[in-house]
Scaffold this active site. Structure first.
Site, PDB file in Angstrom:
ATOM      1  N   GLU A 305       0.824  -1.213   0.000  1.00 30.95           N
ATOM      2  CA  GLU A 305       0.000   0.000   0.000  1.00 30.95           C
ATOM      3  C   GLU A 305       0.857   1.261   0.000  1.00 30.95           C
ATOM      4  O   GLU A 305       0.608   2.196   0.750  1.00 30.95           O
ATOM      5  CB  GLU A 305      -0.954  -0.004   1.195  1.00 30.95           C
ATOM      6  CG  GLU A 305      -1.936  -1.160   1.156  1.00 30.95           C
ATOM      7  CD  GLU A 305      -2.996  -1.105   2.248  1.00 30.95           C
ATOM      8  OE1 GLU A 305      -2.689  -0.627   3.342  1.00 30.95           O
ATOM      9  OE2 GLU A 305      -4.128  -1.548   1.990  1.00 30.95           O
ATOM     10  N   ASP A 384      -8.387  -8.995   3.836  1.00 28.85           N
ATOM     11  CA  ASP A 384      -8.234  -7.858   4.735  1.00 28.85           C
ATOM     12  C   ASP A 384      -9.317  -7.777   5.803  1.00 28.85           C
ATOM     13  O   ASP A 384     -10.209  -6.925   5.692  1.00 28.85           O
ATOM     14  CB  ASP A 384      -8.240  -6.572   3.896  1.00 28.85           C
ATOM     15  CG  ASP A 384      -7.601  -5.420   4.625  1.00 28.85           C
ATOM     16  OD1 ASP A 384      -7.172  -5.615   5.767  1.00 28.85           O
ATOM     17  OD2 ASP A 384      -7.528  -4.327   4.041  1.00 28.85           O
ATOM     18  N   GLU A 412     -12.865  -2.190  11.616  1.00 31.38           N
ATOM     19  CA  GLU A 412     -12.872  -1.414  10.377  1.00 31.38           C
ATOM     20  C   GLU A 412     -13.991  -1.862   9.436  1.00 31.38           C
ATOM     21  O   GLU A 412     -14.683  -1.035   8.850  1.00 31.38           O
ATOM     22  CB  GLU A 412     -11.508  -1.581   9.701  1.00 31.38           C
ATOM     23  CG  GLU A 412     -11.411  -0.958   8.334  1.00 31.38           C
ATOM     24  CD  GLU A 412     -10.031  -1.146   7.700  1.00 31.38           C
ATOM     25  OE1 GLU A 412      -9.160  -1.771   8.333  1.00 31.38           O
ATOM     26  OE2 GLU A 412      -9.831  -0.654   6.577  1.00 31.38           O
TER      27      GLU A 412
HETATM   28  O1  GCW Z   1      -7.198  -2.899   6.093  1.00 24.88           O
HETATM   29  C1  GCW Z   1      -6.230  -2.088   5.578  1.00 24.88           C
HETATM   30  C2  GCW Z   1      -6.577  -0.780   6.149  1.00 24.88           C
HETATM   31  C3  GCW Z   1      -5.416   0.167   6.220  1.00 24.88           C
HETATM   32  C4  GCW Z   1      -4.267  -0.534   6.913  1.00 24.88           C
HETATM   33  C5  GCW Z   1      -3.897  -1.775   6.127  1.00 24.88           C
HETATM   34  C6  GCW Z   1      -2.786  -2.572   6.776  1.00 24.88           C
HETATM   35  C7  GCW Z   1      -2.616   0.397   8.354  1.00 24.88           C
HETATM   36  O2  GCW Z   1      -7.635  -0.216   5.416  1.00 24.88           O
HETATM   37  O3  GCW Z   1      -5.838   1.288   6.922  1.00 24.88           O
HETATM   38  O4  GCW Z   1      -3.161   0.306   7.084  1.00 24.88           O
HETATM   39  O5  GCW Z   1      -5.003  -2.621   6.040  1.00 24.88           O
HETATM   40  O6  GCW Z   1      -3.099  -3.538   7.455  1.00 24.88           O
HETATM   41  O7  GCW Z   1      -1.628  -2.238   6.600  1.00 24.88           O
END
Ligand code: GCW
Length: 718
Positions: A305, A384, A412
């Site tokens: 990311e 995720d 989340e």
């Molecule tokens: O789920 C995603 C989240 C990000 C997060 C990423 C991760 C910290 O939307 O906010 O970043 O995973 O786990 O690195």
């Protein structure tokens, strides 16, 4: 005289009642030590008349203070400290501190374990808490208090408890500006600005709460890290926190930004094989350990990311992790390297046929290549933190590497602060999954399967400055459950819910039974109203609040909900069989064989692994389309059921916590309905099937749902 005494008693009563009442805002978490009554009061008082603690270090003193605080609150009488055993003494002892051999074999207690035994000693009946080290005494003290608070029998205790996982950690995604990525409980509890001088008393309460459930490490800053966290002023701030946490057995860790040598050093590169880079990190480690002698180590998010990492220099994750590991090794620190990777620019990557495959593809070939003080931290599922994900295929696939579990405690994707969705069953489901390699995910994580001594589990914290710490009362249960499972991954989510409810509300079965019943089905309900039958990642862009399965225009394909559900005129779901992305092949053969056929794939995971026709029959006999609609309806109905149950608890729960939960359940019901309606409106526009008999049409047309915007939704500081 008499009336003055009455006045005095009345005043005392008001004084003792008033703080208790005003304190029922959730701040005390599960450590309320609410006054006992009747037989439970007598029993607790009889077993906690005095405390004998040999002169010991800070953790033993903390244990004593906690026992005094706890039993004073539970019984109204503070157990006095004593130098000699009398009936009703709680005796805290280590082999080093005891003048006589303890009636417990130290070899069964390990580094952090403890025994609690009712014993006769010198003709007296005593409750012994024995441990090899002081921290075990503290854990034992919390266990005893948990028993007393839950009105358990204290007469015949014979408990031995040792943690099955070595590193039991929270990961804070807290930013230096006080915001919290994916935080739904207010701002960061770390007041970086006023540290290191001002140590907010809340830090001690935080450490207490964590120690009470056995958590022994915390990563203070977000994995999307700033290099500033590694500068001298911030090291001093972290050191101040470490000082507060030390008596509670909690070590501090920091997320390390890969490019720190460039950003805060004067190097031109962060190439892990460049000697200057290795030297910079070694010096940085020395600097940190000078300030924090028991510093735990670094957590790293690299090449994921948009974060920099060793792949920027054509090096592997192992090259990167091992270079940092060498810097920490002389000090006893560890590197925790995250496997949550999906490369930027991956559109051009042929692997992008399935994001779910990328972590395995990157890490599996590195098994056996990591230094012995590296753990690889793997999310519970391959995408995720969805409401339901099959276990990550890396569990079982890297026997030579300690794999650390990463769960998300902050919700989340599962209702954020307001939804009551107890995560115990989610954690349990993953930990109990059979990897097909001779054990469960828990057996991989606790090191049993592959004989690892270095083991770990992490939870993304749901903690913030809200008075109730976690955004809602029930979200506290997720923090609690994480800690308890980290200590013993074999515990049941139900048992943990019972413990939590008894301590948080009341041990009265009229409270515990319905509360636990609500909690138990609540996560499945969220799966039903959000992502039934194996759907995933259909949440709104960025904030992940609410439904948006129609999103199709984001830059990277794997950011779009349509990428995940793949609904078309024929059916819905992501084909991960050999005909599709073949992600199934990443599982061990017995698991892969089972998942490769629809008939042997659990229905709850169908759409994760298969593209299924709308008219395919479910076990219930109904079509997939009808079943999908019914799952949405079940989810909404479950929330309505929780609302009804909660109403019946009004007389038994204090007003503040009752009302907040009642209000949040109403929000949850409204949002569950929204999820259901928006999802059905959208998927029906693709399936072109009528709603099953009796199912209500969505309240609005699809465009209405599509037009909703949430620019200030929390947890998404960008
Ligand atoms: O789920 C995603 C989240 C990000 C997060 C990423 C991760 C910290 O939307 O906010 O970043 O995973 O786990 O690195």
């Amino acid at each position: 005289m008499w009336s003055r005494l009455c006045c005095w008693l009345l005043a005392c009563a008001i004084l003792t009642v008033a703080p208790a009442a005003s304190a029922e805002d959730g701040y005390q978490l599960w450590l309320r030590y609410a006054p006992l009554q009747g037989a439970a009061l007598q029993s607790a008082a009889a077993h906690a008349k005095a405390i004998m603690v040999p002169a010991q270090g800070p953790s033993a003193q903390t244990a004593q203070a906690e026992l005094q605080r706890g039993f004073a609150s539970l019984t109204g009488k503070t157990p006095q400290s004593t130098q000699s055993l009398t009936d009703g003494t709680i005796w805290l002892a280590t082999p080093a501190s005891s003048p006589t051999p303890l009636p417990v074999s130290p070899s069964t207690l390990g580094e952090e374990g403890y025994a609690i035994r009712t014993i006769r000693m010198q003709g007296k009946t005593v409750t012994l808490i024995a441990a090899n080290h002081d921290i075990g005494l503290l854990y034992g003290a919390f266990h005893l208090l948990r028993l007393a608070s839950s009105e358990a029998d204290l007469d015949h205790l014979d408990i031995t408890s040792t943690p099955r996982i070595k590193l039991r950690m929270l990961n804070h995604w807290d930013n230096l500006d006080g915001t919290v990525e994916r935080g739904y409980a207010g701002a960061s509890i770390w007041d970086w600005w006023h540290l290191p001088d001002f140590k907010d008393p809340r830090y001690t309460e935080y450490a207490r709460a964590n120690a009470s459930i056995g958590i022994n490490g915390t990563v203070l800053n977000n994995v999307n890290a700033k290099a500033d966290s590694l500068t001298a002023p911030y090291i001093a701030k972290a050191a101040a926190l470490a000082d507060v946490f030390r008596p509670y057995g909690i070590k501090v860790y920091l997320s390390a930004k890969w490019s720190a040598p460039i950003e805060i050093g004067s190097l031109k590169t962060a190439d892990p094989l460049d000697p200057q880079v290795a030297k910079w990190w070694a010096a940085k480690a020395d600097e940190i350990y000078a300030a924090i002698p028991d510093f735990g180590g670094f957590l790293v998010k690299a090449n994921s990311e948009g974060q920099p990492g060793p792949q920027d220099y054509h090096r592997t994750h192992a090259d990167g992790a091992n270079m940092l590991a060498a810097a920490l090794k002389p000090h006893g620190g560890v590197v925790i390297w995250r496997a949550f990777v999906y490369a930027a620019g991956a559109q051009k990557d042929p692997r992008l046929d399935d994001r779910a495959k990328q972590a395995y593809d990157d890490f599996k070939p590195l098994d056996g290549k990591f230094a012995d003080n590296v753990l690889v931290q793997v999310k519970n599922g391959a995408i995720d933190f969805q409401p339901r994900e099959p276990f990550h295929p890396l569990f079982g696939a890297m026997p030579k590497t300690p794999l650390m579990m990463e769960f998300q405690i902050t919700k989340e994707y599962i209702g954020q602060s307001t939804h009551l969705t107890y995560l115990g069953p989610l954690f349990e489901e993953t930990l109990r999954a059979d990897t097909g390699t001779g054990g469960t995910v828990a057996d991989v994580v606790d090191g049993k399967l592959d004989h690892h001594r270095l083991t770990g589990i992490a939870g993304i914290a749901n903690i913030g400055t809200d008075r109730n710490w976690s955004g809602s009362i029930f979200n506290q249960a997720d923090w609690y459950a994480f800690g308890r499972l980290a200590w013993d991954p074999q515990l049941s989510a139900q048992q943990i819910a019972q413990e939590w409810a008894a301590q948080t509300f009341s041990p009265d079965p009229r409270v515990v039974t319905p509360v636990v019943a609500m909690m138990e089905g609540s996560r499945e309900a969220a799966v039903d109203y959000m992502t039934p039958l194996g759907l995933a990642h259909v949440m709104g862009t960025g904030h992940h609040y609410g439904p948006a399965p129609w999103i199709a225009n984001l830059e990277r394909p794997e950011w779009n909900p349509v990428y995940y559900h793949r609904a078309d005129a024929e059916g819905i779901g992501f084909d991960r069989t050999a005909k599709g992305s073949n992600a199934i092949a990443q599982y061990a053969p017995p698991v892969a064989a089972r998942l490769s056929k629809l008939e042997t794939t659990p229905e709850k995971e169908w759409l994760w692994f298969h593209h299924v026709g709308w008219d395919q029959k479910l076990a219930s006999g109904e079509t997939l389309w009808d079943g999908l609609v019914h799952h949405y309806d079940h989810g909404v109905a479950y929330v309505a059921g929780m609302q009804q149950t909660w109403e019946t608890l009004r007389p038994l729960i204090d007003a503040e916590r009752f009302t907040q939960t009642q209000t949040y359940l109403a929000i949850q019901h409204r949002e569950a309905q929204w999820w259901r309606d928006a999802s059905i409106a959208y998927f029906q526009s693709i399936s072109h099937r009528p709603l099953p008999a009796g199912a209500a049409a969505p309240a609005h047309g699809l465009d209405w749902y599509k037009a909703l915007r949430f620019p200030y939704a929390p947890g998404n500081p960008k």
